[in-house]
Design an enzyme around this catalytic site. Structure first.
Site, PDB file in Angstrom:
ATOM      1  N   HIS A 239       0.849  -1.239   0.028  1.00 17.64           N
ATOM      2  CA  HIS A 239       0.045  -0.047   0.075  1.00 17.64           C
ATOM      3  C   HIS A 239       0.869   1.395  -0.052  1.00 17.64           C
ATOM      4  CE1 HIS A 239      -3.432   2.474   1.316  1.00 17.64           C
ATOM      5  NE2 HIS A 239      -2.323   3.194   1.951  1.00 17.64           N
ATOM      6  N   GLU A 240       1.823   1.156   0.903  1.00 23.73           N
ATOM      7  CA  GLU A 240       2.628   2.411   0.830  1.00 23.73           C
ATOM      8  C   GLU A 240       3.433   2.717  -0.164  1.00 23.73           C
ATOM      9  OE1 GLU A 240       2.118   4.667   3.272  1.00 23.73           O
ATOM     10  OE2 GLU A 240       0.865   3.288   4.502  1.00 23.73           O
ATOM     11  N   HIS A 243       1.588   4.801  -2.791  1.00 21.28           N
ATOM     12  CA  HIS A 243       1.729   6.138  -2.622  1.00 21.28           C
ATOM     13  C   HIS A 243       3.156   6.775  -2.916  1.00 21.28           C
ATOM     14  CE1 HIS A 243      -1.994   6.598  -0.058  1.00 21.28           C
ATOM     15  NE2 HIS A 243      -1.557   6.013   0.775  1.00 21.28           N
ATOM     16  N   HIS A 249      -5.449   7.311  -2.326  1.00 18.03           N
ATOM     17  CA  HIS A 249      -6.387   6.347  -1.426  1.00 18.03           C
ATOM     18  C   HIS A 249      -7.458   6.355  -2.427  1.00 18.03           C
ATOM     19  CE1 HIS A 249      -4.915   6.925   2.940  1.00 18.03           C
ATOM     20  NE2 HIS A 249      -4.269   5.885   2.138  1.00 18.03           N
TER      21      HIS A 249
END
Length: 505
Positions: A239-240, A243, A249
């Site tokens: 997930h990170e 980014h 998101h």
């Protein structure tokens, strides 16, 4: 879901909270959480959370102590926006399901970028900043201090990077010295970036925008691998790194870029929403070894001869399951466990793809599908139907056809939305469902399919691209019904679906 307690506690000396800092033109929320967690149980605590993650556009963003000036309407609207984003019934109250979501472990980045226009959402959101390089070096400058050792950490971090490099031209190399593009560190509490961590649970990590070098994991967490205990490092890293590469998101359920921690999943991987977003930024990975090409043959095609690479199984037996047209004019065709997509310029690349990769929770071999005027997509199979918003299945589905569409039979052949009504077809009969009337199906139905002139019985698909033209499909032919003249023209299906070169049997 993995439960957590969250609060921007008012150990207020460090509560310079909710500053907005501009980095390369992007708004990044920097807040000073408190010394420890307290479970969110009331409105004031919920207000702090909604402020921290971008749901309130008032002075409260800069000073949560102004909560007493917050009107009930503004608070309720913010809470509803949060509920919609996390696919919770938008009640506007702190019900049990909303409190559970507020207290769930999550990413420290805000949720605000997802909104493009008021009350409208994108399937994914990409930030305008991104890496201009395709070969990136990363270094783990500080490892977790408990549970996972250095080898385990290196392995899980690499697994996460490999997911992103598999679908883009990007390559990630771990280094110990020299040029480092991405610095990864496990830090706890106040760690020098004016965005301290909040202790165990709550926020587990945060990431600066692309072309910045920091990805921080909260060292207060119990980082684990291959177990439901603690917080799975691979899933959070996946997930990170999204980014770090430029994605924001998403509200799409099950996507990696969803902000809340879904709990440990042994086969977690990028979903269609994540892949489309990252490929919008960096393009596809066109370098695959021969084994990978063989395994993914069903999902790739040659750019110069797009459809000739279709699996023989699909070309030789091409009685399709259904077709529908999206609101943007894209044509989706379904057969067995796969689907194809056509745009105005022809077959999109690479197709076919698995239904389960795009519409998670939808079965194979569906009977019918259409997009209604509310923008939601309806799929039918047997005695049940599924409703999706974008590519996320709506809560409470599947449901029984006969329960919600009273008067409509099970095991339909096809269906379409036309002139604010829904038409269902089965065998030699059809039904018209009018949601504005009671009963919704008039007693004059079912009617014979002969009303549609020379359209054959037991059609495979039906759809309408405008208010006057309806297209019926059966086997390798399509029948164009002109509602203004009640005339029917018959054509070869491959002439309609540009680039379709399969031979029908």
């Amino acid at each position: 879901m993995c439960q957590a307690v969250y609060k921007l506690n008012s150990c207020s000396i460090i509560m310079k909270t909710l500053q907005f800092h501009i980095i390369f033109g992007l708004i990044v929320l920097l807040y000073k959480p408190g010394c420890a967690f307290e479970e969110i149980k009331n409105k004031s605590q919920a207000v702090e959370y909604l402020s921290a993650f971008g749901y309130l556009e008032t002075a409260l963003q800069y000073n949560p102590k102004l909560a007493h000036k917050l009107t009930n309407k503004v608070y309720r609207n913010a809470l509803i926006e949060f509920q919609i984003f996390l696919d919770i019934p938008p009640t506007g109250i702190l019900d049990k399901e909303t409190l559970k979501a507020l207290n769930t472990q999550r990413c420290g980045c805000i949720d605000r970028f997802y909104r493009v226009k008021q009350d409208r959402f994108k399937r994914y959101v990409r930030l305008p900043d991104g890496w201009r390089l395709t070969n990136l070096n990363y270094k783990i400058s500080r490892y977790p201090t408990r549970e996972l050792n250095q080898i385990q950490t290196d392995t899980e971090i690499k697994r996460a990077f490999d997911q992103w490099s598999a679908v883009t031209p990007l390559k990630f190399n771990q280094v110990e010295n020299g040029l480092v593009h991405i610095n990864i560190a496990f830090r706890a509490h106040d760690h020098g970036d004016i965005n301290p961590f909040d202790g165990k649970l709550g926020v587990f990590a945060h990431t600066l925008t692309p072309s910045r070098d920091n990805v921080h994991f909260d060292d207060s967490e119990i980082w684990t691998t291959g177990t439901k205990k603690g917080t799975n490092l691979y899933q959070v890293a996946l997930h990170e790194f999204g980014h770090m590469l430029g994605l924001d998101h998403t509200r799409v359920k099950f996507a990696v870029m969803r902000p809340v921690y879904p709990g440990y999943h042994p086969s977690a991987k990028l979903k269609n929403d994540d892949i489309e977003g990252i490929q919008e930024l960096y393009g596809e990975n066109n370098v695959m070894d021969s084994y990978e090409k063989q395994i993914s043959k069903r999902h790739t095609s040659n750019q110069n001869n797009s459809v000739d690479n279709f699996n023989n199984r699909h070309c030789k037996v091409f009685n399709i399951d259904t077709i529908f047209i999206s609101n943007s004019g894209e044509i989706y065709m379904f057969k067995d466990d796969s689907f194809w997509k056509w745009t105005r310029i022809g077959l999109a690349e690479p197709y076919p793809k698995l239904i389960s990769d795009k519409w998670i929770g939808l079965p194979n071999n569906i009977d019918a599908a259409f997009i209604h005027k509310n923008g939601q997509t309806y799929f039918f199979k047997g005695s049940k139907y599924w409703r999706f918003t974008d590519t996320s299945i709506d809560k409470g589905f599947p449901r029984e056809i006969t329960f919600d569409f009273i008067g409509i039979p099970n095991n339909i052949d096809s269906a379409m939305s036309f002139n604010n009504k829904i038409y269902f077809f089965k065998g030699e009969k059809y039904w018209v469902y009018d949601p504005t009337k009671k009963p919704s199906v008039s007693n004059e139905y079912p009617r014979p399919l002969s009303d549609w002139k020379s359209v054959p019985a037991s059609i495979d698909a039906v759809f309408s691209s405008n208010d006057n033209i309806i297209t019926f499909v059966k086997n390798d032919l399509y029948y164009i019904f002109d509602a203004t003249t009640s005339s029917v023209q018959t054509q070869d299906l491959s002439l309609y679906l540009k680039d379709l070169k399969c031979k029908f049997n």
